[in-house]
Design an enzyme around this catalytic site. Structure first.
Site, PDB file in Angstrom:
ATOM      1  N   LYS A  45       9.035 -49.777  -4.683  1.00 48.97           N
ATOM      2  CA  LYS A  45      10.448 -50.107  -4.485  1.00 48.97           C
ATOM      3  C   LYS A  45      10.595 -51.437  -3.771  1.00 48.97           C
ATOM      4  CE  LYS A  45      12.520 -45.488  -4.479  1.00 48.97           C
ATOM      5  NZ  LYS A  45      13.326 -44.531  -3.740  1.00 48.97           N
ATOM      6  N   LYS A  54       7.502 -43.896 -16.060  1.00 52.20           N
ATOM      7  CA  LYS A  54       8.288 -42.735 -15.668  1.00 52.20           C
ATOM      8  C   LYS A  54       9.762 -42.894 -16.065  1.00 52.20           C
ATOM      9  CE  LYS A  54       9.101 -42.198 -11.341  1.00 52.20           C
ATOM     10  NZ  LYS A  54       9.214 -41.962  -9.909  1.00 52.20           N
ATOM     11  N   LYS A  59      15.967 -43.423 -12.706  1.00 51.04           N
ATOM     12  CA  LYS A  59      17.369 -43.807 -12.547  1.00 51.04           C
ATOM     13  C   LYS A  59      17.516 -45.311 -12.481  1.00 51.04           C
ATOM     14  CE  LYS A  59      18.543 -39.850  -9.593  1.00 51.04           C
ATOM     15  NZ  LYS A  59      18.577 -39.437  -8.179  1.00 51.04           N
TER      16      LYS A  59
HETATM   17  P1  AMP Z   1      14.942 -39.036  -7.181  1.00 47.75           P
HETATM   18  O1  AMP Z   1      15.620 -39.418  -8.442  1.00 47.75           O
HETATM   19  O2  AMP Z   1      13.924 -40.039  -6.775  1.00 47.75           O
HETATM   20  O3  AMP Z   1      15.871 -38.623  -6.078  1.00 47.75           O
HETATM   21  O4  AMP Z   1      14.084 -37.737  -7.538  1.00 47.75           O
HETATM   22  C1  AMP Z   1      14.547 -36.425  -7.442  1.00 47.75           C
HETATM   23  C2  AMP Z   1      13.516 -35.430  -7.910  1.00 47.75           C
HETATM   24  O5  AMP Z   1      13.252 -35.628  -9.302  1.00 47.75           O
HETATM   25  C3  AMP Z   1      12.167 -35.522  -7.203  1.00 47.75           C
HETATM   26  O6  AMP Z   1      11.651 -34.222  -7.020  1.00 47.75           O
HETATM   27  C4  AMP Z   1      11.320 -36.296  -8.182  1.00 47.75           C
HETATM   28  O7  AMP Z   1       9.949 -35.992  -8.049  1.00 47.75           O
HETATM   29  C5  AMP Z   1      11.857 -35.806  -9.507  1.00 47.75           C
HETATM   30  N1  AMP Z   1      11.691 -36.802 -10.570  1.00 47.75           N
HETATM   31  C6  AMP Z   1      12.248 -38.039 -10.624  1.00 47.75           C
HETATM   32  N2  AMP Z   1      11.885 -38.686 -11.752  1.00 47.75           N
HETATM   33  C7  AMP Z   1      11.071 -37.832 -12.430  1.00 47.75           C
HETATM   34  C8  AMP Z   1      10.373 -37.898 -13.683  1.00 47.75           C
HETATM   35  N3  AMP Z   1      10.446 -38.977 -14.482  1.00 47.75           N
HETATM   36  N4  AMP Z   1       9.644 -36.824 -14.054  1.00 47.75           N
HETATM   37  C9  AMP Z   1       9.573 -35.724 -13.285  1.00 47.75           C
HETATM   38  N5  AMP Z   1      10.198 -35.591 -12.101  1.00 47.75           N
HETATM   39  C10 AMP Z   1      10.941 -36.616 -11.671  1.00 47.75           C
END
Ligand code: AMP
Ligand code: TRP
Length: 336
Positions: A113, A199, A202
């Site tokens: 990041k 991956k 967002k």
């Molecule tokens: P975040 O969007 O970073 O707040 O992530 C929220 C949750 O979604 C966390 O548990 C991440 O590990 C999971 N997560 C985010 N992106 C992925 C992805 N591409 N595949 C699987 N899990 C994800």
């Protein structure tokens, strides 16, 4: 027997996508009856990168509504907003003072990041895993269901538990409890629709790279129709030379509820033209009930407010108790 405790959270930044759902929230829902669960919207984490103050509150409520729409059941789970409980910031400060700087500097997510932020890296971004540790430790969580990318943060949390217990506790009376990550093999790493080696995220500038939980059916169909594939006929899992193929089959498996063997058999002779509409239909069918429930919840703001108020009251009991335990161990006096 008392149930084990689960805690997890997602940041209210950007749209929730299939990676968040299949990697995290769906797993919370599937096992919630077995545990005592705390699920929070981690809005303090949302400002570790530049954010929009005009949309933060709405994004936070939207995400709480999506948790409910995805099936979080209040009979088993407590739903709350991180910033509503000041103990999160307070414990993060206490943990800051015992966290070696170089533990944070080597976190993979920080490095990734930070490299995107250029000159604009805040201390908060570096400190992000300490706040996450506070989230987990304030509820004595045994298990933390997350996607693969969060594993390193939970390891850091465990290292902090060792440090606090060793320095300030006794063998007989440890202060904090060790959490374990709960990571499912399938769905732990959902990949981008435009590049099977990246991956789904967002923060990817291309909307075509992800399916958002609130995308309308025609948008979902369009994204799947245009997603990256390869020129080989016959679809297969686990071929490292075909990352898109593996990802799309995994999505189909998770969204259709079929087993790996069933999917393998069904698709081994298919071409992409035949497979893509199948995947689109199963994605649309899986998301349709979530979208309908989301719109219901959003039309009744009083209901959502009451859920979050009750959640805060319940979560505060645990947060307050554990913060008190840590402060006492560090030698603070209690105000009379
Ligand atoms: P975040 O969007 O970073 O707040 O992530 C929220 C949750 O979604 C966390 O548990 C991440 O590990 C999971 N997560 C985010 N992106 C992925 C992805 N591409 N595949 C699987 N899990 C994800
Ligand atoms: N860091 C997590 C993510 O990006 C979000 C998060 C914050 C979290 N606090 C947490 C996840 C506590 C699990 C437990 O996905």
């Amino acid at each position: 027997m008392t149930k084990k405790r689960v805690l997890s959270g997602v940041q209210p930044t950007g749209n929730l996508h299939l990676g968040n759902y299949l990697g995290a929230i769906r797993n919370w829902v599937e096992v919630q009856q077995e545990y005592e669960n705390y699920f929070c919207v981690v809005d303090l984490h949302a400002i570790t990168v530049p954010h929009n103050p005009k949309t933060l509150a709405d994004d936070t409520y939207t995400l709480a509504a999506l948790y409910l729409a995805c099936g979080i059941d209040l009979n088993y789970s407590t739903l709350f907003i991180q910033s509503h409980i000041s103990a999160h910031s307070e414990l993060a400060w206490l943990l800051n003072c015992i966290t070696p700087l170089n533990w944070l500097e080597r976190m993979i997510q920080f490095k990734e990041k930070a490299s995107k932020q250029g000159e604009n890296v805040s201390v908060g971004l570096l400190d992000y895993p300490v706040l996450m540790a506070a989230d987990i430790l304030l509820y004595d969580a045994d298990l933390v269901p997350v996607g693969e990318d969060q594993k390193q943060h939970i390891e850091l949390t465990r290292d902090l538990v060792t440090r606090i217990n060793d320095q300030y506790g006794t063998k007989k009376e440890p202060i904090l409890k060790y959490p374990e990550p709960l990571i499912r093999k399938e769905g732990a790493r959902v990949m981008s629709l435009t590049d099977g080696t990246k991956k789904m995220s967002k923060s990817d500038p291309s909307e075509m790279s992800r399916i958002n939980l609130l995308d309308p059916p025609d948008e979902i169909a369009k994204k799947i129709k245009r997603c990256k594939t390869d020129p080989i006929k016959g679809l297969e899992f686990d071929n490292p030379d075909r990352p898109e193929c593996h990802n799309l089959l995994t999505l189909y498996l998770l969204l259709s509820g079929k087993t790996k063997a069933e999917v393998q058999q069904e698709t081994c002779e298919m071409g992409w033209g035949q497979f893509k509409p199948l995947l689109a239909d199963s994605a649309i069918a899986a998301l349709e009930p979530i979208q309908a429930k989301y719109h219901d919840i959003m039309s009744d703001r009083d209901y959502l407010d009451s859920v979050l108020r009750e959640g805060r009251e319940k979560a505060e009991v645990s947060a307050h108790e554990i913060l008190g335990r840590v402060k006492k161990a560090l030698g603070y006096s209690t105000p009379l």
